[in-house]
Design a protein around this motif. Structure first.
Motif, mmCIF file in Angstrom:
data_model
loop_
_atom_site.group_PDB
_atom_site.id
_atom_site.type_symbol
_atom_site.label_atom_id
_atom_site.label_comp_id
_atom_site.label_asym_id
_atom_site.label_seq_id
_atom_site.Cartn_x
_atom_site.Cartn_y
_atom_site.Cartn_z
ATOM 1 N N ARG A 74 0.829 -1.212 0.000
ATOM 2 C CA ARG A 74 0.000 0.000 0.000
ATOM 3 C C ARG A 74 0.863 1.260 0.000
ATOM 4 N N SER A 75 2.011 1.197 0.665
ATOM 5 C CA SER A 75 2.899 2.352 0.708
ATOM 6 C C SER A 75 3.657 2.530 -0.610
ATOM 7 N N VAL A 77 2.861 1.410 -3.801
ATOM 8 C CA VAL A 77 1.981 1.818 -4.906
ATOM 9 C C VAL A 77 1.255 3.120 -4.560
ATOM 10 N N GLY A 78 0.671 3.176 -3.384
ATOM 11 C CA GLY A 78 -0.065 4.378 -2.982
ATOM 12 C C GLY A 78 0.818 5.602 -2.880
ATOM 13 N N CYS A 81 1.898 6.715 -6.523
ATOM 14 C CA CYS A 81 0.770 7.246 -7.309
ATOM 15 C C CYS A 81 0.253 8.565 -6.737
ATOM 16 N N LEU A 82 0.140 8.654 -5.431
ATOM 17 C CA LEU A 82 -0.282 9.899 -4.801
ATOM 18 C C LEU A 82 0.711 11.025 -5.088
ATOM 19 N N MET A 112 0.997 11.577 2.056
ATOM 20 C CA MET A 112 1.320 10.172 2.325
ATOM 21 C C MET A 112 1.199 9.875 3.817
ATOM 22 N N LEU A 115 -2.582 9.769 4.760
ATOM 23 C CA LEU A 115 -3.309 8.612 4.236
ATOM 24 C C LEU A 115 -2.696 7.262 4.633
ATOM 25 N N VAL A 117 0.251 5.960 3.715
ATOM 26 C CA VAL A 117 0.958 5.294 2.615
ATOM 27 C C VAL A 117 2.362 5.886 2.444
ATOM 28 N N LEU A 144 2.261 3.885 -11.939
ATOM 29 C CA LEU A 144 1.422 2.776 -11.491
ATOM 30 C C LEU A 144 1.996 1.439 -11.937
ATOM 31 N N SER A 147 5.412 0.611 -10.110
ATOM 32 C CA SER A 147 5.287 0.314 -8.679
ATOM 33 C C SER A 147 4.548 -1.009 -8.457
#
Length: 170
Positions: A74-75, A77-78, A81-82, A112, A115, A117, A144, A147
């Protein structure tokens, strides 16, 4: 005076060095993953389709410290992307100016953290955007796709080579 006392550090012991096995496995995981991304990159016509520099640091985390919160899927990819979204939005709104770059990194780090991530290499994703001036397509390719590929390799590799499970959480 208190400030300068802090600069000496807390005199905590230096963390133990990783085992030779862990070092070799991290080295191999990084080499395999960056090799895969570079190979896929070489098969495409577009230069920035799969690879970006922050992915090297991401590999250092997911293979060197796979149990760390910063290394969880989650960290990875998130966070990337964030950060890419924030960088692209500020680039579109403000243009490639130094203060927008600074605001982009700071905003990405804060977002980050907020959220849950946090992935430190993703701060460099914002810098990559301001240095290369890509289109919005950068959010999907390389961010995306790259990652997700790192996480997929880490899932297979870390679970085949370690007794501990990866990831710790999704």
């Amino acid at each position: 005076m208190k400030f300068f006392d802090k600069l000496r550090g807390e005199q905590a012991p230096i963390p133990a060095r990783a085992s030779v096995r862990a070092i070799v496995l991290a080295w191999l995981g990084c080499a395999l993953t960056i090799g895969l991304l570079a190979c896929l990159q070489s098969l495409t016509q577009e230069q920035r389709l799969i690879m970006m520099a922050p992915f090297g640091a991401s590999c250092g985390l997911v293979f060197g410290y796979p149990d760390a919160p910063f290394s969880q899927p989650r960290s990875v990819v998130g966070g990337h992307c964030l950060s890419a979204f924030i960088g692209l939005a500020l680039l579109a709104l403000c243009g490639p100016v130094w203060w927008a770059m600074a605001l982009g990194v700071a905003t990405a780090v804060a977002a980050m953290m907020w959220l849950g991530v946090m992935h430190p290499p993703a701060g460099a994703t914002v810098l990559s955007i301001f240095l290369t001036l890509p289109s919005w397509k950068f959010l999907l390719l390389p961010t995306l796709l790259g990652s997700v590929l790192i996480v997929l390799v880490a899932l297979a590799y870390n679970n085949l080579t370690r007794t501990a499970a990866y990831p710790k959480y999704w």
